[in-house]
Structures are given as structure tokens and as C-alpha cells.
Write an enzyme that holds these catalytic residues in place. Structure first.
Site, PDB file in Angstrom:
ATOM      1  N   GLY A 153      79.799  -8.686 -37.098  1.00 50.34           N
ATOM      2  CA  GLY A 153      80.280  -9.797 -36.714  1.00 50.34           C
ATOM      3  C   GLY A 153      81.733 -10.026 -36.487  1.00 50.34           C
ATOM      4  O   GLY A 153      82.641  -9.004 -35.964  1.00 50.34           O
ATOM      5  N   GLY A 154      82.146 -11.239 -36.580  1.00 45.88           N
ATOM      6  CA  GLY A 154      83.558 -11.525 -36.435  1.00 45.88           C
ATOM      7  C   GLY A 154      84.562 -10.630 -37.177  1.00 45.88           C
ATOM      8  O   GLY A 154      85.522 -10.507 -36.820  1.00 45.88           O
TER       9      GLY A 154
ATOM     10  N   GLY B 185      99.348   7.024  -5.871  1.00 36.99           N
ATOM     11  CA  GLY B 185      99.492   5.930  -6.838  1.00 36.99           C
ATOM     12  C   GLY B 185      99.736   6.319  -8.286  1.00 36.99           C
ATOM     13  O   GLY B 185     100.671   6.070  -9.294  1.00 36.99           O
TER      14      GLY B 185
END
Length: 530
Positions: free
Chosen positions: A185-186, A420
Site C-alpha cells: 500500500g502507501g 543524440g
């Protein structure tokens, strides 16, 4: 008489104090013991050490000083008022690693499954504030079941305080998260905000939604390890920087990483005595890197040959393996190395490689670690998936990180540097302090075959023998624009060096750059590409 009457009173007071001290020792012993031997055995049965055993492995022996050992929660309801263990499931404090101060907090899975409640969070907030104020690294030993459901939103708010402090400490002190159990979860966002994440296989998992939720929502069947285990995050997601088989090895490597980092952003990494001569020549480098740009080789062996005693620590070793990011020492001083890896995807830059290197460059710049870049890059990876996945946006992250870095920066072209990707990987044009190249280097917009096919396509198409014409035009293009000294003649390379002298050139150049100072424009912060 007065003196005689005072003697019993003094003895009584001493006796009372001794009783209080004895009571204190009993309470501390209970706090250290935790919930009991049975809970400890259960932790060991899971293949995991206790929080205090982990702290003992991390810190120098006898150096740990605990903070708020006797803290207990004040929550009521759901039976919590009857269960108020000391420490509230997290051990916080400071100690030393190789004599330098380090702050630490460790979840105690034996108490509430290491779940975070209000008191638990407050202890973590305090030790984080202390680490920031003292300017010392913070190590979290994570083994918790998430928010303490019985305490509701108070527990969630506790996570918010941790996230806020993680962000405030970012780039100020090193933050290391060691995942030794579940993190769901968080709670998983705190490690994601830190500088480095370590995980132990089989016992540690990280995910936002667990297998049960995934099954209910998507119908997919997957195990905890398959969803968020150490190997998944080390190879697929890039969330984990280091993965190990056991806790002892993992924590030993945390100690090694700390030895390569400064205490904070105002200091330099520790210098150590170096027995490896800075003038040591490496003739083997001439054979290690093939002149033929299409032949692969192992860049890790090149790095090993150049750095002190062949020792270095790869960061994200198993994720985005087409680029190498490593910490090493040159003449006893720490450097960050970013290097193409021709063994994987020919060393091209892609989305994941760009992200990996960009974060590493930012970390080095934040903590005063000079950056050495080894180039052998054919360009950016072409393809619909890369373009639609945002290779422009992600490649710009690496470009931004280099352009924004103020630490000493040296780039070295070993063989080829095209398009690049050459510019992005710390070319002189974006601010490298010194740029070197080996004699067989090719710096160009693209490979000779591709360039000749574009420039001379009409001549090739009109020729009686198109293949012969193509070969002639390729040779002509190489002679005109891709010879090893083309970039040096135009000041884009400071010197073309003998590969055997690479170690000495890098060490003497870094010594010159040690006092580099760069003024930054006044601004709140930049707005890097996301």
C-alpha cells in the site's frame, strides 16, 4: 545529634533511588525482550532476524543509542487499550558505521506485525528530524504490515509525515531503505522516495495492491513474490537497487555503501589510503576493447581494470543492463561511473537506461561525487514501443541531470559515440569539464554506413555497381568526418589518450577539478522532464 539523625534519612533516599534504578532496568529489559521468546522464534521460523539483531549487524558493536524505547501508544478500542507494548513496534536511535554517525529505525514485526500507528509514526518522525538536523545518513529497516487498521486515519497521517520528511531530506542526507519483510500500500512510497532500496529474496515484497486485490480486479493469478519480490523489482520495475539472498549479506552491503557516501550534502565522501599506484598502466585495455565497433565486450571488465584494486559497487546491476552505474574509488577518492554496456543491446540508450542513469547522476551531484562517463554508444534504441513509450521525455531526464550537475565531470569515448546519445552522455557541449577519447574513437551523427546511405543515396542508386559505390562512399565518409582526431581538431575532445594511461589521466584530472566551483542561477528549483 543532627548528623546522626541525618544518616538514616540519607540511607533511605539512597535505597529508594536504588529501587527506582532497579525498576528502570527491569522495564528496559522488558522493552528489549519484546513480546517474548515465542514471538522471536516465530520471526526466526520465517527466515527473518529480529529488529534488534538487524541493528546489531548494521551498526558498530556497542554503538547503538536508542531513542524513545519506553514509548507506548494511547489508542483505545478494538482491544488496543489492553495491549500497550514498549517501543510500539519500532526501534529508533543512532550509532556508528565505521565510526561515522548513522541514524536508524527498524520495524519490529513481533509487535503488531510492525504495523504503523500514531505513536509508532511519531517515533519515526523524530528520528528522521534528528538525522536531518545532525546531517547524518538515515537507514530504515523495513518489516511492517502497513498502517495499523485499528487506529484508522491517524495511522495514515503518520505515513504522510514520513513522506514529507523523506522529501525534505532528499539530496541533503543519504537515505537507504532495507526491505526485510512485507511493504504494501502507501507504505511502499517511502522507500521509493529514498536514495537506495535493498531487498532480501523470498522474505521481502513491495506492492501497492496485493495478489488478492489483483485477482479480484483483473482476474490475474500471481504470488506475493511474483508480484513484488526482490527479483521482480531488481530486474523488471527498477524499484530495487540491490537484491540479496540473506539478511546478513544485505546489511553488510549497506555498510559498504555507507562507506562510499558522505554524511550529508555539505561534505565529501571519505577518502581511504590507496595502495594501487595512480600511475599504473593497463596495457590489457588495448586488447579488451575490439577496434571493430560491431563486436561486443564487457564494459564491467574495463571499469575493473581502471578503478582502485578492481573494486566497484554496481547500482541497479540487473535493471537496464545496457548501461552501468557504479560507485568506485580512484586514488582512494569516490567517483560515480556511468558507462555504456556493449554486451547488452549493443550499449544503446533506451527508456529504462536513461531513467537509471539520470537518477544516478542526480544522486552523485547531490552528494559531491565526481562523475566519470565511459561512452561506447551507437545511439538511442529505435522502435515504435520506444517512441510511444516516451523515449524523448525519458532521454531528456538524463540530459537534464547532466546539464544540471555541478560536480567535476569527465567523459571518455572508448570506441564510438553517435548521434543524440553522444550529446546526452556528458559531451563537452553540455558541460563536461574534460572530454577524452581513445585513438580508435568514432564521434559522429551516425554510423558511416547509415550516413553514406543518406548523403549519397542518388549516386549509389545510379551506379552500375551500387554495392561497390556504397563501399566507396562509406570509406570516403569515414576518412572525411569520422577519423579519430576530427573531434579533437575542433575542440570537442580535450585530448586523445593512450588507453593504457586512462587511470593516470582520470586521477590527475580529478585532482585538478577537486576545487571546482559552479554558480547556479537563482531559482526555487528546476522543472525536470517527467
Amino acid at each position: 545529634m543532627t548528623v546522626l539523625n541525618d544518616i538514616p534519612r540519607v540511607s533511605a533516599e539512597v535505597s529508594d533511588v536504588r529501587g527506582c534504578v532497579a525498576e528502570l532496568h527491569q522495564i528496559r529489559a522488558r522493552a528489549v525482550a519484546g513480546p517474548g521468546e515465542r514471538a522471536t522464534q516465530a520471526q526466526h521460523a520465517r527466515g527473518k532476524l529480529t529488529a534488534r539483531e538487524r541493528i546489531g549487524l548494521l551498526l558498530d558493536e556497542g554503538s547503538f543509542r536508542e531513542v524513545e524505547q519506553l514509548r507506548r501508544h494511547r489508542a483505545t478500542g478494538f482491544g488496543l487499550e489492553a495491549k500497550r507494548p514498549y517501543t510500539d513496534g519500532v526501534i529508533t536511535g543512532w550509532g556508528t558505521v565505521e565510526g561515522r554517525t548513522v541514524f536508524v529505525y527498524a520495524h519490529d514485526f513481533r509487535i503488531f506485525g510492525g504495523a504503523l500507528g500514531e505513536a509508532h509514526a511519531t517515533k519515526i518522525h523524530k528520528i528522521m528530524d534528528m538525522a536531518i538536523a545532525a546531517g547524518a545518513p538515515l537507514v530504515s529497516l523495513n518489516d511492517g504490515a502497513g498502517a495499523r487498521i485499528q487506529e484508522g486515519v491517524s495511522a495514515l497521517a503518520g505515513y504522510g509525515g514520513i513522506f514529507q520528511r523523506n522529501t525534505r531530506a532528499s539530496g541533503v542526507i543519504p537515505q537507504i531503505s532495507v526491505m526485510l519483510g512485507p511493504c504494501a500500500g502507501g507504505a511502499a512510497y517511502s522507500p521509493a522516495l529514498t536514495d537506495f532500496v535493498f531487498m532480501v529474496r523470498e522474505t521481502a515484497q513491495m506492492f501497492i495492491t496485493g495478489p488478492d486485490v489483483v485477482r479480484a480486479v483483473t482476474g490475474e493469478e500471481i504470488s506475493h513474490d511474483g508480484l513484488g519480490g526482490a527479483d521482480v523489482h531488481a530486474e523488471a520495475s527498477g524499484v530495487c537497487h540491490f537484491a540479496y539472498d540473506d539478511e546478513e549479506t544485505c546489511i553488510a552491503e549497506v555498510r559498504y555503501l555507507l562507506s562510499l557516501l558522505p554524511q550529508n550534502n555539505r561534505e565529501y565522501p571519505p577518502q581511504v589510503p590507496c595502495a594501487d599506484p595512480h600511475t599504473r598502466r593497463s596495457q590489457v585495455l588495448l586488447e579488451m576493447v575490439p577496434a571493430d565497433g560491431s563486436r561486443p565486450y564487457d564494459m564491467a571488465r574495463v571499469i575493473e581494470e581502471i578503478v582502485d584494486d578492481g573494486e566497484y559497487l554496481q547500482v541497479h546491476e540487473r535493471w537496464a543492463r545496457n548501461i552501468i552505474c557504479a560507485l568506485a574509488r580512484l586514488d582512494g577518492r569516490v567517483v560515480g561511473i556511468v558507462a555504456s554496456q556493449p554486451q547488452v543491446l549493443a550499449g544503446v540508450l533506451d527508456i529504462e537506461a536513461s531513467e537509471k542513469a539520470a537518477r544516478f547522476v542526480q544522486m552523485c551531484d547531490a552528494f559531491n561525487i565526481p562523475i566519470v562517463t565511459f561512452l561506447d554508444v551507437p545511439g538511442f534504441l529505435p522502435g515504435v514501443d520506444q517512441e510511444h513509450g516516451g523515449i524523448i521525455r525519458h532521454g531528456a531526464k538524463l540530459l537534464y541531470a547532466y546539464c544540471n550537475a555541478t560536480v567535476p565531470r569527465i567523459s571518455l569515448v572508448l570506441r564510438k559515440a553517435y548521434g543524440g546519445a553522444y550529446i546526452v552522455m556528458d559531451s563537452r557541449s553540455i558541460g563536461a569539464d574534460l572530454a577524452f577519447a581513445w585513438p580508435a574513437n568514432e564521434i559522429a551523427v551516425m554510423g558511416a554506413e547509415g550516413a553514406a546511405g543518406v548523403i549519397f543515396r542518388r549516386q549509389i542508386a545510379a551506379a552500375e555497381d551500387p554495392e561497390a559505390m556504397r563501399a566507396r562512399m562509406v570509406k570516403e565518409y569515414k576518412a572525411e568526418l569520422m577519423h579519430p582526431y576530427y573531434a579533437a581538431e575542433r575542440g570537442l575532445v580535450d585530448d586523445v589518450i593512450d588507453p593504457a594511461e586512462t587511470r593516470e589521466v582520470l586521477i590527475t584530472s580529478l585532482a585538478m577539478l577537486r576545487t571546482k566551483h559552479a554558480d547556479l542561477p537563482s531559482r526555487k528549483h528546476g522543472n525536470p522532464p517527467q
